[in-house]
Design a protein around this motif. Structure first.
Motif, PDB file in Angstrom:
ATOM      1  N   ARG A 426       0.854  -1.192   0.000  1.00  0.00           N
ATOM      2  CA  ARG A 426       0.000   0.000   0.000  1.00  0.00           C
ATOM      3  C   ARG A 426       0.889   1.242   0.000  1.00  0.00           C
ATOM      4  O   ARG A 426       1.051   1.931   1.000  1.00  0.00           O
ATOM      5  N   PRO A 427       1.524   1.547  -1.144  1.00  0.00           N
ATOM      6  CA  PRO A 427       2.555   2.596  -1.176  1.00  0.00           C
ATOM      7  C   PRO A 427       2.037   3.995  -0.875  1.00  0.00           C
ATOM      8  O   PRO A 427       2.728   4.775  -0.217  1.00  0.00           O
ATOM      9  N   ASP A 428       0.843   4.336  -1.347  1.00  0.00           N
ATOM     10  CA  ASP A 428       0.342   5.690  -1.112  1.00  0.00           C
ATOM     11  C   ASP A 428       0.032   5.915   0.359  1.00  0.00           C
ATOM     12  O   ASP A 428       0.338   6.973   0.923  1.00  0.00           O
ATOM     13  N   ASP A 429      -0.574   4.922   1.003  1.00  0.00           N
ATOM     14  CA  ASP A 429      -0.843   5.036   2.437  1.00  0.00           C
ATOM     15  C   ASP A 429       0.469   5.097   3.219  1.00  0.00           C
ATOM     16  O   ASP A 429       0.601   5.857   4.182  1.00  0.00           O
ATOM     17  N   SER A 432       1.968   8.600   2.947  1.00  0.00           N
ATOM     18  CA  SER A 432       1.220   9.583   3.739  1.00  0.00           C
ATOM     19  C   SER A 432       1.564   9.478   5.220  1.00  0.00           C
ATOM     20  O   SER A 432       1.823  10.487   5.892  1.00  0.00           O
ATOM     21  N   VAL A 433       1.598   8.256   5.741  1.00  0.00           N
ATOM     22  CA  VAL A 433       1.961   8.051   7.148  1.00  0.00           C
ATOM     23  C   VAL A 433       3.419   8.441   7.377  1.00  0.00           C
ATOM     24  O   VAL A 433       3.772   9.051   8.394  1.00  0.00           O
ATOM     25  N   MET A 457      11.390   3.791   3.030  1.00  0.00           N
ATOM     26  CA  MET A 457      11.695   4.314   1.701  1.00  0.00           C
ATOM     27  C   MET A 457      12.313   3.238   0.817  1.00  0.00           C
ATOM     28  O   MET A 457      12.016   3.143  -0.384  1.00  0.00           O
ATOM     29  N   ALA A 458      13.168   2.402   1.410  1.00  0.00           N
ATOM     30  CA  ALA A 458      13.774   1.315   0.631  1.00  0.00           C
ATOM     31  C   ALA A 458      12.707   0.321   0.175  1.00  0.00           C
ATOM     32  O   ALA A 458      12.749  -0.177  -0.960  1.00  0.00           O
ATOM     33  N   THR A 459      11.731   0.054   1.044  1.00  0.00           N
ATOM     34  CA  THR A 459      10.653  -0.868   0.681  1.00  0.00           C
ATOM     35  C   THR A 459       9.767  -0.276  -0.404  1.00  0.00           C
ATOM     36  O   THR A 459       9.192  -1.000  -1.225  1.00  0.00           O
ATOM     37  N   LEU A 460       9.658   1.060  -0.444  1.00  0.00           N
ATOM     38  CA  LEU A 460       8.821   1.741  -1.432  1.00  0.00           C
ATOM     39  C   LEU A 460       9.511   1.919  -2.784  1.00  0.00           C
ATOM     40  O   LEU A 460       8.936   2.523  -3.696  1.00  0.00           O
ATOM     41  N   GLN A 461      10.724   1.408  -2.930  1.00  0.00           N
ATOM     42  CA  GLN A 461      11.491   1.629  -4.152  1.00  0.00           C
ATOM     43  C   GLN A 461      10.743   1.194  -5.418  1.00  0.00           C
ATOM     44  O   GLN A 461      10.797   1.900  -6.439  1.00  0.00           O
ATOM     45  N   PRO A 462       9.991   0.091  -5.403  1.00  0.00           N
ATOM     46  CA  PRO A 462       9.259  -0.270  -6.640  1.00  0.00           C
ATOM     47  C   PRO A 462       8.230   0.766  -7.061  1.00  0.00           C
ATOM     48  O   PRO A 462       7.808   0.777  -8.227  1.00  0.00           O
ATOM     49  N   TRP A 463       7.810   1.624  -6.139  1.00  0.00           N
ATOM     50  CA  TRP A 463       6.819   2.664  -6.451  1.00  0.00           C
ATOM     51  C   TRP A 463       7.450   4.057  -6.391  1.00  0.00           C
ATOM     52  O   TRP A 463       6.790   5.044  -6.122  1.00  0.00           O
ATOM     53  N   ALA A 464       8.739   4.150  -6.637  1.00  0.00           N
ATOM     54  CA  ALA A 464       9.490   5.389  -6.433  1.00  0.00           C
ATOM     55  C   ALA A 464       8.967   6.549  -7.273  1.00  0.00           C
ATOM     56  O   ALA A 464       9.127   7.717  -6.899  1.00  0.00           O
ATOM     57  N   THR A 465       8.355   6.275  -8.423  1.00  0.00           N
ATOM     58  CA  THR A 465       7.904   7.360  -9.299  1.00  0.00           C
ATOM     59  C   THR A 465       6.504   7.862  -8.955  1.00  0.00           C
ATOM     60  O   THR A 465       6.058   8.859  -9.523  1.00  0.00           O
ATOM     61  N   ARG A 466       5.818   7.202  -8.055  1.00  0.00           N
ATOM     62  CA  ARG A 466       4.483   7.655  -7.666  1.00  0.00           C
ATOM     63  C   ARG A 466       4.600   8.940  -6.846  1.00  0.00           C
ATOM     64  O   ARG A 466       5.602   9.169  -6.157  1.00  0.00           O
ATOM     65  N   PRO A 467       3.598   9.815  -6.894  1.00  0.00           N
ATOM     66  CA  PRO A 467       3.693  11.108  -6.204  1.00  0.00           C
ATOM     67  C   PRO A 467       3.960  10.989  -4.698  1.00  0.00           C
ATOM     68  O   PRO A 467       4.799  11.723  -4.150  1.00  0.00           O
ATOM     69  N   GLY A 468       3.265  10.075  -4.023  1.00  0.00           N
ATOM     70  CA  GLY A 468       3.441   9.965  -2.580  1.00  0.00           C
ATOM     71  C   GLY A 468       4.839   9.555  -2.178  1.00  0.00           C
ATOM     72  O   GLY A 468       5.502  10.256  -1.393  1.00  0.00           O
ATOM     73  N   GLU A 471       7.322  12.345  -2.807  1.00  0.00           N
ATOM     74  CA  GLU A 471       7.248  13.430  -1.831  1.00  0.00           C
ATOM     75  C   GLU A 471       7.922  13.015  -0.509  1.00  0.00           C
ATOM     76  O   GLU A 471       8.619  13.829   0.104  1.00  0.00           O
ATOM     77  N   LEU A 472       7.743  11.760  -0.111  1.00  0.00           N
ATOM     78  CA  LEU A 472       8.399  11.285   1.107  1.00  0.00           C
ATOM     79  C   LEU A 472       9.908  11.303   0.944  1.00  0.00           C
ATOM     80  O   LEU A 472      10.643  11.721   1.854  1.00  0.00           O
ATOM     81  N   ARG A 473      10.402  10.857  -0.202  1.00  0.00           N
ATOM     82  CA  ARG A 473      11.840  10.858  -0.452  1.00  0.00           C
ATOM     83  C   ARG A 473      12.397  12.282  -0.372  1.00  0.00           C
ATOM     84  O   ARG A 473      13.455  12.516   0.224  1.00  0.00           O
ATOM     85  N   GLU A 474      11.698  13.250  -0.943  1.00  0.00           N
ATOM     86  CA  GLU A 474      12.163  14.637  -0.900  1.00  0.00           C
ATOM     87  C   GLU A 474      12.151  15.192   0.523  1.00  0.00           C
ATOM     88  O   GLU A 474      13.038  15.936   0.923  1.00  0.00           O
TER      89      GLU A 474
END
Length: 478
Positions: A426-429, A432-433, A457-468, A471-474
């Protein structure tokens, strides 16, 4: 230099300074040691050993190097604002905010600097507030004179009074600092105990960088005075010192300095052994198991938790519950059957229920904040390790909806929930959290929280191009 200053290790600061290209050449240890009043061997030990803890020495070295005060993790005396008539008492300037809005004042005892915390009420009641705020006032002599000569220790450095005490009691404390063997007794020991409790209370909202200097000052005072007191008083001091040293270990864990955390856990164990405090010894083993979890060292998580669970430590029920929960986490990390994990968690719930049914908590300083919400949060971490992240995310969400946690812990467990949501796909959730956790980690200076966010952030790497996730990476890079 900034990286060295961020380590809170003055030896690393000295090394970075000596080897900085600004000098045109590497400064030898002999040269810098001479500036600091040290030998070359002493400087070598400072650079290569554990981080120095003596705040008096840290301030002296910082002055010698001309280190900018705003880059240090402790505050320097504002000597340039002092009037000439106060030169003899120059070292009484406030060094660092203390518990409950107070100050730390340095006291020199037998040539050693220790920090004594003083709260705002103390300053007002003892007259020290007017002394500090109005250096040129005619009230200066009037403010100091009631403390009599025992209020001035060797070198003419004023001693701090204790909060809420009358004149006779203030004089008694001053005498205790001057002659610990004769005067160090119950009221002074109880004062140090209260200050440690205040630091623990403040930590969740202030964060480690504001709490740790006060805590190190208290531990320095305890260690200094414990050398010169009667055996019975020494055991009392070491009992509260072990409690404080364990807390210092936790603070260093929160800023991700495991070597320093281990040092203070070892000191807590040593002091607890000398004071014959069985419960604290078992409690420190539990804390070492939790630090092993920070490093994801699964075997040590379990073996240290099992060592903490031995009956001879005589741990109170709520600490036994935390030990059982920690054993469950070790089972989950090692891939043991889920039945073993659930059995240990069930034991933790049973023990905590027994604790909640007891009328009196005889050891409130051990696991002071451990309750049903904490057990649910740690159960969620077991589910993450057991490969059930969606179940973990739901548990985290249930607890985080309430207001049972401090700001620092709220940020940490938000980061943990972000990890579980990412693992659950659930990358967007998760993003946000995670953004909410970033804000709290910045406010409380919790590097422990930021490490969890980095894992998310490492776990979210497959969805790195999604807006959420982007924004977290930035936000993490800001």
């Amino acid at each position: 230099m900034l990286e060295a200053l961020d380590t809170w290790h003055f030896g690393k600061v000295l090394y970075a300074y000596r080897t900085h290209p600004h000098h045109g050449r590497v400064l030898s240890q002999d040269v810098v040691a001479d500036w600091l009043g040290l030998t070359q061997a002493q400087l070598s030990r400072i650079e290569n050993g554990a981080a120095p803890q003596d705040l008096g020495k840290l301030m002296q070295w910082a002055h010698s190097l001309g280190a900018p005060a705003d880059l240090l993790w402790f505050k320097l005396p504002r000597a340039k604002h002092q009037a000439p008539r106060r030169a003899a008492a120059a070292k009484t300037e406030p060094i660092q905010s203390g518990a409950q809005g107070g100050l730390l004042l340095p006291v020199v005892i037998n040539g050693h600097s220790v920090m004594v915390p003083v709260d705002a009420r103390t300053l007002a009641e003892s007259g020290l507030g007017s002394l500090l705020d109005q250096p040129d006032s005619s009230k200066e002599h009037e403010a100091m004179s009631p403390l009599n000569r025992r209020a001035v220790l060797k070198g003419g450095i004023a001693v701090a009074a204790l909060p809420g005490l009358g004149l006779e009691e203030i004089q008694h404390v001053a005498a205790a600092l001057d002659d610990a063997r004769r005067y160090m007794d119950g009221p002074v020991v109880e004062y140090l105990r209260r200050q440690i409790a205040a630091c623990k209370s403040d930590d969740g909202s202030l964060g480690p960088k504001k709490t740790l200097p006060v805590m190190l000052g208290l531990l320095g005072a305890i260690e200094e005075h414990a050398r010169d007191v009667r055996p019975a008083v020494r055991r009392e001091l070491l009992t509260i010192g072990a409690d404080g040293a364990e807390f210092a270990g936790w603070l260093y864990r929160d800023i991700h300095q495991p070597l320093q955390a281990g040092h203070w856990y070892d000191r807590a164990m040593e002091w607890a052994q000398e004071a014959n405090d069985q419960a604290v010894q078992g409690y420190v083993l539990l804390k070492k198991s939790q630090m092993a979890y920070d490093e994801r060292d699964a075997v040590r998580v379990l073996t240290l938790a099992e060592a903490a669970g031995q009956p001879h430590w005589q741990l109170p029920l709520k600490v036994q519950a935390e030990v059982a929960q920690q054993q469950a986490r070790g089972f989950a990390m090692l891939g043991d059957p889920m039945d073993d994990v659930e059995r240990a968690l069930g034991e933790a719930h049973h023990l905590l229920t027994q604790h909640e049914g007891a009328s009196i908590d005889a050891t409130p300083h051990l696991s002071p904040h451990y309750n049903r919400a904490n057990l649910m949060l740690q159960t969620a971490s077991c589910y993450i390790e057991a490969g059930q992240p969606a179940r973990a995310a739901d548990l985290y969400g249930t607890v985080l909806e309430g207001d049972a946690l401090s700001r620092r812990d709220q940020g940490y467990f938000l980061a943990r929930r972000a990890c579980s949501l990412a693992l659950a796909g659930r990358p967007d959730d998760a993003a946000s959290v995670g953004l909410a956790a970033v804000e709290l980690s910045d406010a409380t200076n919790s590097l422990r929280t930021k490490r969890e966010l980095a894992r998310a952030m490492a776990t979210l790497q497959p969805w790195a191009t999604r807006p959420g996730p982007r924004e977290l990476r930035e936000a993490l890079r800001a």
